[in-house]
Scaffold this motif. Structure first.
Motif, PDB file in Angstrom:
ATOM      1  N   HIS A   1      -8.475  -4.227   1.635  1.00 18.71           N
ATOM      2  CA  HIS A   1      -7.720  -4.688   0.470  1.00 18.71           C
ATOM      3  C   HIS A   1      -8.373  -5.932  -0.130  1.00 18.71           C
ATOM      4  O   HIS A   1      -8.587  -6.009  -1.345  1.00 18.71           O
TER       5      HIS A   1
ATOM      6  N   ALA B   1      -7.990   1.551  -4.821  1.00 15.14           N
ATOM      7  CA  ALA B   1      -6.865   0.627  -4.677  1.00 15.14           C
ATOM      8  C   ALA B   1      -5.528   1.361  -4.697  1.00 15.14           C
ATOM      9  O   ALA B   1      -4.609   1.024  -3.933  1.00 15.14           O
TER      10      ALA B   1
ATOM     11  N   ASP C   1       0.197  -7.387  -2.449  1.00 16.55           N
ATOM     12  CA  ASP C   1      -0.969  -6.682  -1.924  1.00 16.55           C
ATOM     13  C   ASP C   1      -2.183  -6.945  -2.823  1.00 16.55           C
ATOM     14  O   ASP C   1      -2.126  -6.726  -4.040  1.00 16.55           O
TER      15      ASP C   1
ATOM     16  N   ALA D   1      -4.615  -5.195  -3.277  1.00 19.89           N
ATOM     17  CA  ALA D   1      -4.983  -3.950  -3.947  1.00 19.89           C
ATOM     18  C   ALA D   1      -4.318  -3.854  -5.312  1.00 19.89           C
ATOM     19  O   ALA D   1      -4.889  -3.285  -6.253  1.00 19.89           O
TER      20      ALA D   1
END
Length: 382
Positions: A147, A190, A208, A210
């Motif tokens: 990530h 992602a 996150d 991502a």
């Protein structure tokens, strides 16, 4: 069932992205034509589009409609990335190259030759091989470090992409298309690893890295692709874009996320993937000529030879036609030279007639003639 939903979503994304590219290219063409008609200089010192030109393109009605199609394509691609192996979902999405090529013939008057059709159908056939050989389930393996690594890689790619399209000028179209493809590929990765989706948790999702990657890569990729469409031919830009958005995620999916092919069909998946990439590269090569935003450039050559039709003239033909290396002609120069010679000859003849009349009046005889210094004949003296 999820496999079927993923395939349908990927196909929807391919159609939406293809329509988006053509509509945005149409917007770039309109802005370029308007700027030329108004006498506005819309290039930067490097020869690329100015920031003002790009901003004008972003608010063109065709471009806005194309942007809406980007959103539709993103939604379809996101669903496909969650339900399919990345090497399959991204390769199906890359079929937007075919949609772009076909719509371009209608909306942008782009001529497709035999070489283009062969390359396009190579991509389609390779996609069929990939679909047949792909596993119907996605892998589970992922490390949380991916990530953060993906987010850092996105920042680096975005910086290089923006620098490339503006520093390379008109030569940055292919580079811009490839970098935009890599950024769109990062989005697919992602989306695949995004936390907080199932079960849904907004706080986890927003924290996150991502999710940050999706925002940065989406904005940068969209902008860089827009500049690339201003700089280069739409088919060439799209072809290198689909290579970037297919190859990167596919490799990451196999190496880090556990994506696989059906048992015993790994070789067929490799053949399909390589065929799709080669086909896209061929379309990029044949479609990477200078853009014709004004509809004035000669058409591209047919068959398998790349370039504009007027490039067929060899040196002898160009000389015979009076064409110089910069495309201008020497006919005007030759005409001017001939006019000067004719004028000189006329002046000499006129002067001789006047001189003969004067000598006749003075009674000058032939033996009294002397040569005129620097003249064309004898001079008579009284």
């Amino acid at each position: 069932m999820l496999f079927v939903v993923g395939v349908i979503s990927a196909c929807l994304a391919a159609v939406a992205y293809g329509m988006s590219t053509v509509l945005r290219a149409l917007g770039a063409r309109r802005v370029a034509q308007t700027a030329r008609e108004d006498g506005i200089e819309d290039t930067n010192p490097a020869g690329g589009p100015s920031l003002q030109s790009t901003m004008s393109t972003l608010v063109d009605p065709s471009f806005i409609l194309g942007t809406v199609m980007v959103i539709v394509g993103f939604a379809g691609g996101a669903v496909a990335a969650r339900f399919l192996p990345l090497f399959l979902s991204q390769t199906i999405v890359s079929a937007n190259l075919v949609v772009t090529a076909l719509l371009g013939t209608i909306m942008l008057n782009i001529a497709l030759h035999t070489r283009d059709w062969v390359s396009i159908w190579l991509v389609v056939f390779s996609l069929c091989l990939l679909g047949f050989s792909s596993s119907h389930t996605t892998g589970d393996g992922q490390a949380h470090s991916i990530h953060w690594g993906l987010f850092v890689a996105t920042l680096v790619l975005s910086s290089l992409a923006l620098l490339g399209v503006y520093r390379l000028g008109r030569h940055g179209a292919i580079v811009g298309g490839a970098m935009a493809g890599l950024l769109f590929g990062v989005i697919a990765i992602a989306v695949r690893i995004l936390d907080g989706v199932h079960p849904f948790d907004l706080k986890v999702l927003l924290l996150d890295p991502a999710a940050w990657t999706i925002a940065v890569a989406g904005a940068a990729g969209f902008f860089v692709q827009t500049v690339a469409l201003q700089l280069g031919a739409v088919n060439g830009v799209t072809a290198v874009l689909v290579v970037g958005e297919t190859a990167g995620p596919s490799l990451v999916g196999v190496l880090f996320l556990g994506d696989t092919a059906k048992e015993g069909l790994g070789w067929l998946a490799v053949v399909g993937f390589i065929g799709a990439v080669i086909g896209a590269v061929l379309v990029a090569w044949y479609g990477s000529g200078d853009p014709d935003h004004f509809g004035e450039a000669p058409p591209m050559k047919g068959g398998w030879r790349r370039g504009r039709e007027n490039d067929d003239l060899d040196t002898a033909e160009r000389d015979a036609a009076g064409v110089t290396s910069d495309g201008s002609t020497t006919a005007a120069v030759s005409t001017d030279t001939d006019d000067e010679v004719s004028e000189d000859q006329f002046c000499d003849a006129d002067f001789t007639l006047v001189e003969d009349d004067l000598e006749a009046d003075l009674g000058v005889t032939g033996d009294q003639r002397v040569a005129r210094p620097g003249g064309n004949g004898p001079r008579r003296t009284p």
